[in-house]
Design a protein around this motif. Structure first.
Motif: not given
Length: 429
Positions: A91-95, A100-104, A109-112
């Motif tokens: 349930g928690a964002f795990s960096p 996330l290096d290949a985001i178009p 794309v961001l955590d809350l």
């Protein structure tokens, strides 16, 4: 203690430091709605065949532990290593687990927490505004959402690779509840694919109550796939609510094969002329699994279309529920809607409750719906066995053939191949 007291106490105990006033108000309203309504029961029409009683009184803790999962543990579930992956662990964002290096280009794309700082106007406009706060489980998520992700596809952006949101539960999820919130906004003329995977890595007992809000603006196209592979003792409730604008197209595919009990809700409003929605799905269950799909397509403007095809394969003592509703407003002339549900029962004990529905208040429409429930074709089995195919192999081939046409509706070949392999494994292992 009542079934809601535990959750209202958790709400009172949670820290809200740094949250804007509008978010605090929406959380409080959501919690008040849930406290008044409580967990859904069989008295609620949409929950008549699915009971949350086994978990309603369980004092799940809010959010799981940190867990010991590493990148290698989730690698088999990532579909393609080069696709960007946003990972929520218990349930928690795990960096550490995310890539996330290949985001178009043109996609955020961001955590809350980051989204509150960097996209405050987007959150205030949409978060908690698309999903129906009157639904008890959505209201509970709104009050206690633990973490989540915000995805914004900019105007005219055509994303060249899917974005994969992975909801992972490991041993740290034991007796915990995860309440993630996902917000996806496809801006004017954007085109993108988002995959949401729910993965259980252990036999922990836990609850997932997930809500995804989707906005598809003018002329945009969003492919949205959900793959539910929760642990064998898990309870999963996942709700996706969509708001569509003029000439938009929303395509949703639900693949459900995990959890002890799962419920998938997909609700969309076609609120712009000339838009369309395509909702397809495949559910596979055996043992004593219970899998439920609920859809609602609301035609609120003229000249729109909707297509639905859900198929299921049930073995053992499994039970499935399908309830699909197409609602056509008086203004929604020239609506073209088709809905169907087909279920294959592989054992005498398996059961399906299916209820496709049409509510039409316009007179110039084309709408059809239907459902079938059956067993393997004995003539076909005999034909295959007479040509040297073993009885077991014939059964497997015909079972897969039943599922194949709905899997063929998936456009991305990597995703299609992965789900085909899972289907084959499920009934040929």
């Amino acid at each position: 203690m009542s079934t809601t007291a535990h959750w209202t106490e958790a709400f009172a105990a949670r820290g809200a430091a740094g949250e804007p006033a509008w978010l605090a108000e929406r959380r409080a309203a959501g919690m008040a709605t849930f406290a008044a309504a409580g967990f859904p029961t069989s008295a609620d029409e949409d929950w008549h065949y699915t009971s949350l009683a086994p978990v309603a009184g369980v004092p799940f803790r809010l959010g799981g532990g940190a867990g010991s999962t590493n990148v290698a543990d989730i690698a088999p579930y990532t579909l393609r290593a080069e696709w960007p992956a946003f990972v929520l662990l218990n349930g928690a964002f795990s960096p550490a687990l995310s890539s996330l290096d290949a985001i178009p280009e043109g996609v955020r794309v961001l955590d809350l927490a980051r989204a509150r700082a960097e996209l405050p106007a987007v959150l205030e406009r949409w978060l908690g505004k698309v999903a129906n706060a009157d639904h008890a489980m959505t209201a509970l998520n709104t009050g206690l959402m633990t973490d989540g992700v915000v995805i914004v596809v900019g105007r005219d952006v055509v994303a060249d690779r899917p974005i994969h949101v992975m909801h992972v539960a490991d041993a740290g999820a034991e007796m915990a509840a995860a309440l993630p919130r996902v917000l996806i906004v496809a801006e004017r003329h954007a085109k993108a694919t988002v995959i949401e995977s729910f993965v259980g890595l252990s036999d922990a007992e836990y609850l997932v109550n997930a809500v995804t809000e989707v906005v598809v603006e003018d002329g945009a196209t969003l492919h949205h796939l959900k793959v539910q592979r929760e642990g064998v003792k898990a309870t999963h409730v996942g709700t996706t609510e969509v708001r569509q604008a003029r000439d938009s197209h929303y395509l949703n595919f639900s693949f459900a094969m995990g959890a002890k009990l799962s419920r998938t809700n997909v609700y969309t409003i076609l609120d712009g002329e000339g838009c369309g929605t395509t909702l397809n799905g495949l559910y596979l269950a055996d043992g004593t699994q219970h899998v439920d799909h609920q859809t609602r397509v609301e035609h609120a403007q003229p000249n729109c279309f909707s297509r639905e095809l859900y198929k299921g394969i049930l073995d053992g003592d499994a039970r499935a529920v399908f309830n699909g509703k197409v609602y056509v407003h008086p203004i929604a002339q020239k609506t073209d809607g088709k809905q169907s549900n087909h279920t294959l029962l592989l054992s005498p004990e398996a059961r399906i409750d299916t209820k496709p529905q049409l509510e039409i208040f316009a007179d110039d429409v084309k709408c059809t719906h239907g459902a079938t429930v059956g067993r393997l074709d004995e003539v076909g089995l005999f034909y295959m066995k007479s040509r040297g195919v073993s009885a077991e192999q014939a059964r497997k081939l015909m079972t897969y053939a039943f599922a194949a046409d709905v899997l063929e509706t998936i456009e991305d070949e990597t995703i299609k191949a992965a789900l085909e392999e899972l289907t084959l494994e499920r009934f040929t292992r």
